[in-house]
Design a protein around this motif. Structure first.
Motif, mmCIF file in Angstrom:
data_model
loop_
_atom_site.group_PDB
_atom_site.id
_atom_site.type_symbol
_atom_site.label_atom_id
_atom_site.label_comp_id
_atom_site.label_asym_id
_atom_site.label_seq_id
_atom_site.Cartn_x
_atom_site.Cartn_y
_atom_site.Cartn_z
ATOM 1 N N THR A 72 0.691 -1.209 0.169
ATOM 2 C CA THR A 72 0.162 -0.126 0.080
ATOM 3 C C THR A 72 0.946 1.112 0.038
ATOM 4 O OG1 THR A 72 -1.558 -1.245 1.326
ATOM 5 C CG2 THR A 72 -1.807 1.407 1.150
ATOM 6 N N ASP A 73 0.568 2.200 -0.876
ATOM 7 C CA ASP A 73 1.058 3.589 -0.926
ATOM 8 C C ASP A 73 0.150 4.498 -0.812
ATOM 9 O OD1 ASP A 73 3.319 5.233 -1.194
ATOM 10 O OD2 ASP A 73 3.748 4.752 -3.076
ATOM 11 N N ARG A 74 0.590 5.860 -0.337
ATOM 12 C CA ARG A 74 -0.285 6.955 -0.521
ATOM 13 C C ARG A 74 0.436 8.300 -1.095
ATOM 14 N NH1 ARG A 74 -1.584 8.560 5.843
ATOM 15 N NH2 ARG A 74 -2.833 10.017 4.735
ATOM 16 N N ARG A 75 -0.499 9.038 -1.686
ATOM 17 C CA ARG A 75 -0.204 10.392 -2.192
ATOM 18 C C ARG A 75 -1.195 11.330 -1.710
ATOM 19 N NH1 ARG A 75 3.629 7.622 -2.871
ATOM 20 N NH2 ARG A 75 5.042 7.367 -4.638
ATOM 21 N N GLN A 76 -0.870 12.485 -1.681
ATOM 22 C CA GLN A 76 -1.775 13.631 -1.197
ATOM 23 C C GLN A 76 -1.626 15.056 -2.223
ATOM 24 O OE1 GLN A 76 -2.060 15.041 2.762
ATOM 25 N NE2 GLN A 76 -1.154 17.019 2.478
ATOM 26 N N LEU A 77 -2.641 15.601 -2.537
ATOM 27 C CA LEU A 77 -2.762 16.876 -3.290
ATOM 28 C C LEU A 77 -3.079 17.860 -2.326
ATOM 29 C CD1 LEU A 77 -2.650 18.267 -6.073
ATOM 30 C CD2 LEU A 77 -5.005 17.566 -6.121
ATOM 31 N N ASP A 78 -2.113 19.039 -2.377
ATOM 32 C CA ASP A 78 -2.463 20.116 -1.306
ATOM 33 C C ASP A 78 -3.128 21.036 -2.172
ATOM 34 O OD1 ASP A 78 -0.948 18.768 0.575
ATOM 35 O OD2 ASP A 78 0.958 19.839 -0.034
ATOM 36 N N GLY A 79 -3.609 21.932 -1.461
ATOM 37 C CA GLY A 79 -4.515 23.149 -1.816
ATOM 38 C C GLY A 79 -5.821 22.574 -2.493
ATOM 39 N N ALA A 80 -6.243 21.221 -2.307
ATOM 40 C CA ALA A 80 -7.494 20.652 -2.873
ATOM 41 C C ALA A 80 -8.452 20.212 -1.793
ATOM 42 C CB ALA A 80 -6.962 19.562 -3.682
ATOM 43 N N ALA A 81 -9.572 19.903 -2.037
ATOM 44 C CA ALA A 81 -10.733 19.415 -1.374
ATOM 45 C C ALA A 81 -11.266 17.802 -2.096
ATOM 46 C CB ALA A 81 -11.834 20.285 -0.882
ATOM 47 N N HIS A 82 -12.294 17.311 -1.278
ATOM 48 C CA HIS A 82 -12.641 15.789 -1.379
ATOM 49 C C HIS A 82 -13.154 15.910 -2.898
ATOM 50 C CE1 HIS A 82 -14.118 12.041 0.057
ATOM 51 N NE2 HIS A 82 -15.286 12.496 -0.349
ATOM 52 N N GLY A 83 -13.801 16.680 -3.572
ATOM 53 C CA GLY A 83 -14.630 16.536 -4.923
ATOM 54 C C GLY A 83 -13.521 16.739 -6.006
ATOM 55 N N VAL A 84 -12.106 17.009 -5.679
ATOM 56 C CA VAL A 84 -11.223 17.233 -6.811
ATOM 57 C C VAL A 84 -10.883 15.821 -7.502
ATOM 58 C CG1 VAL A 84 -9.145 16.662 -5.291
ATOM 59 C CG2 VAL A 84 -9.079 18.598 -7.009
ATOM 60 N N PHE A 85 -11.314 14.864 -6.859
ATOM 61 C CA PHE A 85 -11.077 13.547 -7.463
ATOM 62 C C PHE A 85 -12.316 13.133 -8.600
ATOM 63 C CE2 PHE A 85 -9.036 12.972 -3.421
ATOM 64 C CZ PHE A 85 -7.743 12.904 -3.837
ATOM 65 N N THR A 86 -13.170 14.083 -8.747
ATOM 66 C CA THR A 86 -14.276 13.894 -9.919
ATOM 67 C C THR A 86 -14.309 14.850 -10.896
ATOM 68 O OG1 THR A 86 -15.957 15.448 -8.830
ATOM 69 C CG2 THR A 86 -15.698 13.014 -7.809
ATOM 70 N N ASP A 87 -15.453 14.974 -11.794
ATOM 71 C CA ASP A 87 -15.248 16.113 -12.749
ATOM 72 C C ASP A 87 -15.646 17.238 -12.245
ATOM 73 O OD1 ASP A 87 -14.956 14.133 -14.724
ATOM 74 O OD2 ASP A 87 -17.089 13.696 -15.022
ATOM 75 N N TYR A 88 -15.985 17.386 -11.146
ATOM 76 C CA TYR A 88 -15.976 18.704 -10.320
ATOM 77 C C TYR A 88 -14.844 19.395 -10.233
ATOM 78 C CZ TYR A 88 -20.765 17.448 -8.502
ATOM 79 O OH TYR A 88 -21.894 17.069 -8.211
ATOM 80 N N ALA A 89 -13.883 18.732 -10.326
ATOM 81 C CA ALA A 89 -12.299 19.507 -10.305
ATOM 82 C C ALA A 89 -12.301 20.568 -11.422
ATOM 83 C CB ALA A 89 -11.331 18.367 -10.507
ATOM 84 N N ALA A 90 -12.791 20.170 -12.749
ATOM 85 C CA ALA A 90 -13.150 21.012 -14.024
ATOM 86 C C ALA A 90 -14.317 21.816 -13.961
ATOM 87 C CB ALA A 90 -12.878 20.131 -15.122
ATOM 88 N N PHE A 91 -15.357 21.371 -13.412
ATOM 89 C CA PHE A 91 -16.527 21.978 -13.377
ATOM 90 C C PHE A 91 -16.769 23.137 -12.464
ATOM 91 C CE2 PHE A 91 -19.182 18.190 -15.312
ATOM 92 C CZ PHE A 91 -18.444 18.209 -16.300
ATOM 93 N N VAL A 92 -16.278 22.994 -11.162
ATOM 94 C CA VAL A 92 -16.610 24.000 -10.100
ATOM 95 C C VAL A 92 -15.845 25.371 -10.258
ATOM 96 C CG1 VAL A 92 -16.178 24.385 -7.650
ATOM 97 C CG2 VAL A 92 -17.214 22.423 -8.601
ATOM 98 N N PRO A 93 -14.577 25.076 -10.770
ATOM 99 C CA PRO A 93 -13.895 26.526 -10.983
ATOM 100 C C PRO A 93 -14.791 27.332 -12.199
ATOM 101 C CG PRO A 93 -12.307 25.146 -10.652
ATOM 102 C CD PRO A 93 -13.282 24.421 -10.732
#
Length: 415
Positions: free
Chosen positions: A350-371
């Motif tokens: 098992t491994d893990r990675r983190q995206l900073d400056g982001a919130a929960h919905g960033v893993f969906t199409d909301y990442a492009a839609f919300v801005p």
């Protein structure tokens, strides 16, 4: 996605900074100002980021019926009905129509159901039916057996909110199957009605956060894992040359021969991440999984009592598991308990990675839609930060794509 809560002092400071940055982006708009702009403008159209792979992609849907179990969320329905979408490398696309992200029925119902899961999304002002995909309906499949990747969406979310990542993976040679979990997903549209389902759709049974109801949450995840295993059964049927569609609808040419059921991965967001990890633990057919910010424990049964770990966290897993998170998730401390448990197992992969400056919905199409919605004045800066963070989609979309695709490229290469 139904995940909210507290954060650390450092997280509070970082969230405040992100909110300030986003307020500058929005010009300090208030909810009242956003509503006024919404009333004075035509409906906003949204667009999915273009896939980066070498292949054009085809798309089709399958209506699958598991007659071995009643519906777990609506027991009056004697069977479990599922809808899935299959994205795949296409051999030719000439004369084929580009598929919309959402059907007209699903798009019409989306604002109402989505607002339950994501407060702050605009109730009007968006033409959700107008978003095109980059995939061609019913296009013949490109020859060659492809690794199969299943996607389970977040709680309350439809499978269509994972379209951008699914197309990206398919454009790089994977067959990607996105799964709706009826009664859980906001709205699921079927090919027709049945004696036990008088409408050609089902809406979510959720009226709040299922994680606040431990027995319901347990039922939801159990149903999702069972759904995933049943879809794998149906894909084996398809790969063997038979049509698993319960309505007998025709399949794209060569689709069955394009699937390799011996090379299967699962990825999911939020409750779908929980599903992906636990499905891999329970089903040896799953050779790799990605959990995008999903708990690996049950909710606590009472104050001060930690929730029971899922078996994948309690016992570990001997196949590759990737955990992807954000610094803006308010339940990071609670999430950490179960993630640390699975990471601590000796000999684990098992491994893990983190995206900073982001919130929960960033893993969906909301990442492009919300801005885009924020720029159109349809939601506030605070709502944007809460949903996806202040991170630019030019950063977040490639980051998520890279980590998911490179993980599967290592463990399930698309030869």
């Amino acid at each position: 996605m139904f995940l909210t809560g507290t954060t650390t002092r450092r997280g509070v400071a970082k969230s405040a900074a992100l909110a300030g940055a986003a307020l500058l982006l929005a010009g300090g708009s208030t909810p009242a100002q956003a509503r006024q702009r919404q009333r004075s403008r035509p409906d906003t159209a949204l667009y999915l980021p273009r896939p980066t792979g070498p292949y054009r992609t085809g798309v089709t849907t399958l209506y699958l019926v598991d007659r071995s179990r009643p519906d777990p969320l609506t027991p009056s329905i004697p069977v479990r009905e599922l809808m899935v979408t299959v994205f795949y490398p296409a051999r030719a696309v000439h004369g084929r129509a580009v598929a919309p992200q959402m059907s007209a029925v699903a798009a019409a119902k989306f604002p109402e159901t989505a607002s339950v899961v994501h407060p702050g999304l605009p109730p009007t002002g968006v033409d959700w039916a107008a978003t095109p995909t980059h995939s061609y309906t019913g296009a013949p499949a490109r020859p060659g057996r492809r690794p199969v990747l299943l996607y389970s969406p977040g709680g309350g979310d439809p499978r269509t909110l994972g379209t951008g990542l699914a197309e990206e993976l398919a454009s790089h040679g994977y067959a990607v199957v996105t799964v709706d979990h009826p009664g859980d997903a906001g709205v699921v549209e079927f090919p027709g009605t049945t004696a036990h389902r008088p409408e050609p759709w089902r809406e979510t049974v959720f009226r709040g956060d299922p994680r606040s109801d431990p027995p319901l949450f347990r039922t939801v995840i159990d149903a999702r894992v069972a759904d995933t295993r049943f879809v794998l059964d149906a894909l084996e049927t398809l790969a063997a040359g038979r049509n698993p569609d319960a309505a007998g609808r025709p399949l794209p040419e060569g689709l069955g021969r394009a699937l390799d059921p011996r090379r299967v991965g699962v990825y999911g967001h939020s409750a779908g991440g929980t599903t992906a990890a636990e499905a891999m633990y329970e089903d040896r057919r799953v050779r790799a999984a990605v959990d995008m910010e999903g708990y690996l424990d049950h909710p606590a049964e009472g104050p001060g009592r930690p929730g029971e770990l899922y078996p994948v966290a309690r016992h570990g897993v001997d196949r590759p598991l990737l955990l992807l998170g954000t610094d803006g998730f308010p339940e990071r401390r609670q999430l950490e308990r179960s993630w640390s448990a699975v990471l601590a197992h000796p000999g684990g992969r098992t491994d893990r990675r983190q995206l900073d400056g982001a919130a929960h919905g960033v893993f969906t199409d909301y990442a492009a839609f919300v801005p885009r919605l924020q720029a159109a004045g349809l939601l506030t800066a605070e709502d944007r930060v809460r949903l996806v963070g202040a991170v630019d989609p030019a950063v977040s979309v490639p980051w998520v794509r890279h980590h998911v695709r490179s993980f599967f490229a290592r463990h399930l290469p698309a030869r």
